[in-house]
Design a protein around this motif. Sequence first.
Motif, mmCIF file in Angstrom:
data_model
loop_
_atom_site.group_PDB
_atom_site.id
_atom_site.type_symbol
_atom_site.label_atom_id
_atom_site.label_comp_id
_atom_site.label_asym_id
_atom_site.label_seq_id
_atom_site.Cartn_x
_atom_site.Cartn_y
_atom_site.Cartn_z
ATOM 1 N N GLN A 9 -9.099 -5.506 -9.260
ATOM 2 C CA GLN A 9 -9.981 -5.372 -8.318
ATOM 3 C C GLN A 9 -10.020 -3.933 -7.638
ATOM 4 O OE1 GLN A 9 -11.010 -8.212 -6.471
ATOM 5 N NE2 GLN A 9 -10.332 -9.439 -8.194
ATOM 6 N N ASN A 10 -11.002 -3.653 -7.165
ATOM 7 C CA ASN A 10 -11.523 -2.319 -6.813
ATOM 8 C C ASN A 10 -10.947 -1.967 -5.638
ATOM 9 O OD1 ASN A 10 -12.733 -1.864 -9.002
ATOM 10 N ND2 ASN A 10 -14.790 -2.078 -8.280
ATOM 11 N N LYS A 11 -10.773 -3.065 -4.682
ATOM 12 C CA LYS A 11 -10.593 -2.889 -3.281
ATOM 13 C C LYS A 11 -9.358 -3.699 -2.958
ATOM 14 C CE LYS A 11 -15.270 -2.835 -1.599
ATOM 15 N NZ LYS A 11 -16.222 -3.490 -0.766
ATOM 16 N N LEU A 12 -8.166 -3.111 -3.538
ATOM 17 C CA LEU A 12 -6.658 -3.697 -3.432
ATOM 18 C C LEU A 12 -5.948 -2.678 -2.691
ATOM 19 C CD1 LEU A 12 -4.694 -5.724 -4.554
ATOM 20 C CD2 LEU A 12 -4.198 -4.261 -6.375
ATOM 21 N N LYS A 13 -5.138 -3.175 -1.803
ATOM 22 C CA LYS A 13 -4.237 -2.453 -1.171
ATOM 23 C C LYS A 13 -2.758 -2.833 -0.964
ATOM 24 C CE LYS A 13 -7.188 0.191 1.172
ATOM 25 N NZ LYS A 13 -7.470 1.457 0.686
ATOM 26 N N VAL A 14 -1.883 -2.208 -1.495
ATOM 27 C CA VAL A 14 -0.342 -2.536 -1.827
ATOM 28 C C VAL A 14 0.482 -2.273 -0.626
ATOM 29 C CG1 VAL A 14 1.274 -2.828 -3.481
ATOM 30 C CG2 VAL A 14 -1.075 -2.712 -4.134
ATOM 31 N N GLY A 15 1.384 -3.154 -0.205
ATOM 32 C CA GLY A 15 2.720 -2.589 0.634
ATOM 33 C C GLY A 15 2.341 -3.195 2.173
ATOM 34 N N ILE A 16 3.458 -3.042 2.812
ATOM 35 C CA ILE A 16 3.289 -3.984 4.259
ATOM 36 C C ILE A 16 2.285 -3.223 5.077
ATOM 37 C CG2 ILE A 16 4.804 -4.260 6.276
ATOM 38 C CD1 ILE A 16 5.494 -6.347 3.995
ATOM 39 N N LYS A 17 2.558 -1.738 4.923
ATOM 40 C CA LYS A 17 1.840 -0.889 6.044
ATOM 41 C C LYS A 17 0.357 -1.127 5.839
ATOM 42 C CE LYS A 17 5.292 2.419 7.334
ATOM 43 N NZ LYS A 17 5.753 3.466 7.209
ATOM 44 N N GLN A 18 -0.182 -0.629 4.675
ATOM 45 C CA GLN A 18 -1.504 -0.849 4.266
ATOM 46 C C GLN A 18 -2.083 -2.155 4.465
ATOM 47 O OE1 GLN A 18 -3.230 1.026 0.802
ATOM 48 N NE2 GLN A 18 -1.100 2.334 0.852
ATOM 49 N N SER A 19 -1.252 -3.100 4.036
ATOM 50 C CA SER A 19 -1.707 -4.812 4.162
ATOM 51 C C SER A 19 -2.065 -5.226 5.696
ATOM 52 C CB SER A 19 -0.761 -5.747 3.555
ATOM 53 O OG SER A 19 -0.726 -5.303 2.123
ATOM 54 N N ALA A 20 -0.976 -4.647 6.398
ATOM 55 C CA ALA A 20 -0.945 -5.076 7.839
ATOM 56 C C ALA A 20 -2.269 -4.368 8.659
ATOM 57 C CB ALA A 20 0.484 -4.904 8.461
ATOM 58 N N ARG A 21 -2.480 -3.203 8.489
ATOM 59 C CA ARG A 21 -3.594 -2.446 8.668
ATOM 60 C C ARG A 21 -4.875 -3.054 8.403
ATOM 61 N NH1 ARG A 21 -2.805 2.613 6.610
ATOM 62 N NH2 ARG A 21 -1.302 2.997 8.121
ATOM 63 N N ALA A 22 -5.000 -3.612 7.133
ATOM 64 C CA ALA A 22 -6.357 -4.266 6.827
ATOM 65 C C ALA A 22 -6.479 -5.726 7.276
ATOM 66 C CB ALA A 22 -6.399 -4.280 5.208
ATOM 67 N N VAL A 23 -5.266 -6.317 7.521
ATOM 68 C CA VAL A 23 -5.436 -7.755 8.175
ATOM 69 C C VAL A 23 -5.918 -7.383 9.637
ATOM 70 C CG1 VAL A 23 -4.148 -9.553 8.996
ATOM 71 C CG2 VAL A 23 -3.752 -8.703 6.665
ATOM 72 N N ASN A 24 -5.165 -6.472 10.380
ATOM 73 C CA ASN A 24 -5.441 -6.194 11.809
ATOM 74 C C ASN A 24 -6.942 -5.715 12.022
ATOM 75 O OD1 ASN A 24 -2.898 -6.988 12.528
ATOM 76 N ND2 ASN A 24 -2.104 -5.060 12.474
ATOM 77 N N ASP A 25 -7.481 -5.168 10.927
ATOM 78 C CA ASP A 25 -8.868 -4.743 10.983
ATOM 79 C C ASP A 25 -9.891 -5.957 10.691
ATOM 80 O OD1 ASP A 25 -7.844 -2.059 11.872
ATOM 81 O OD2 ASP A 25 -8.361 -1.470 9.859
ATOM 82 N N HIS A 40 11.750 -11.812 7.733
ATOM 83 C CA HIS A 40 11.301 -10.736 8.901
ATOM 84 C C HIS A 40 10.226 -9.671 8.701
ATOM 85 C CE1 HIS A 40 14.717 -8.371 7.492
ATOM 86 N NE2 HIS A 40 14.107 -7.368 7.924
ATOM 87 N N VAL A 41 10.514 -9.334 7.134
ATOM 88 C CA VAL A 41 9.592 -8.080 7.182
ATOM 89 C C VAL A 41 8.163 -8.643 7.091
ATOM 90 C CG1 VAL A 41 8.769 -6.596 4.983
ATOM 91 C CG2 VAL A 41 11.388 -7.024 5.499
ATOM 92 N N VAL A 42 7.849 -9.622 6.553
ATOM 93 C CA VAL A 42 6.317 -10.131 6.571
ATOM 94 C C VAL A 42 5.882 -11.079 7.529
ATOM 95 C CG1 VAL A 42 6.268 -9.917 3.985
ATOM 96 C CG2 VAL A 42 7.112 -11.928 4.694
#
Length: 82
Positions: A9-25, A40-42
């Motif tokens: 995948q070209n548009k892949l983000k890995v990790g809690i911080k990057q994933s959370a930012r993308a989900v919130n956006d 509690h982390v996820v």
Amino acid sequence: MHLMELRKQNKLKVGIKQSARAVNDGRVATLFVAKDCEKHVVRNIVDSAKEKNIQIVYVESMKKLGEACGIDVGAATAVIIK
């Protein structure tokens, strides 16, 4: 989607911080969550994804998710950007 297709995948983000930012956006097509990470982390990112009707795929382990993403360490979450 098969887990091993993640690294292609070209548009892949890995990790809690990057994933959370993308989900919130609202930019996420699919959220991958490792089953063996501490809940509690996820919890917040999973709740946000459910609210936004984002597909959630649970992966057996952080190690397998990291490998699927092409990194040498485990990953709690990863997302594919729309």
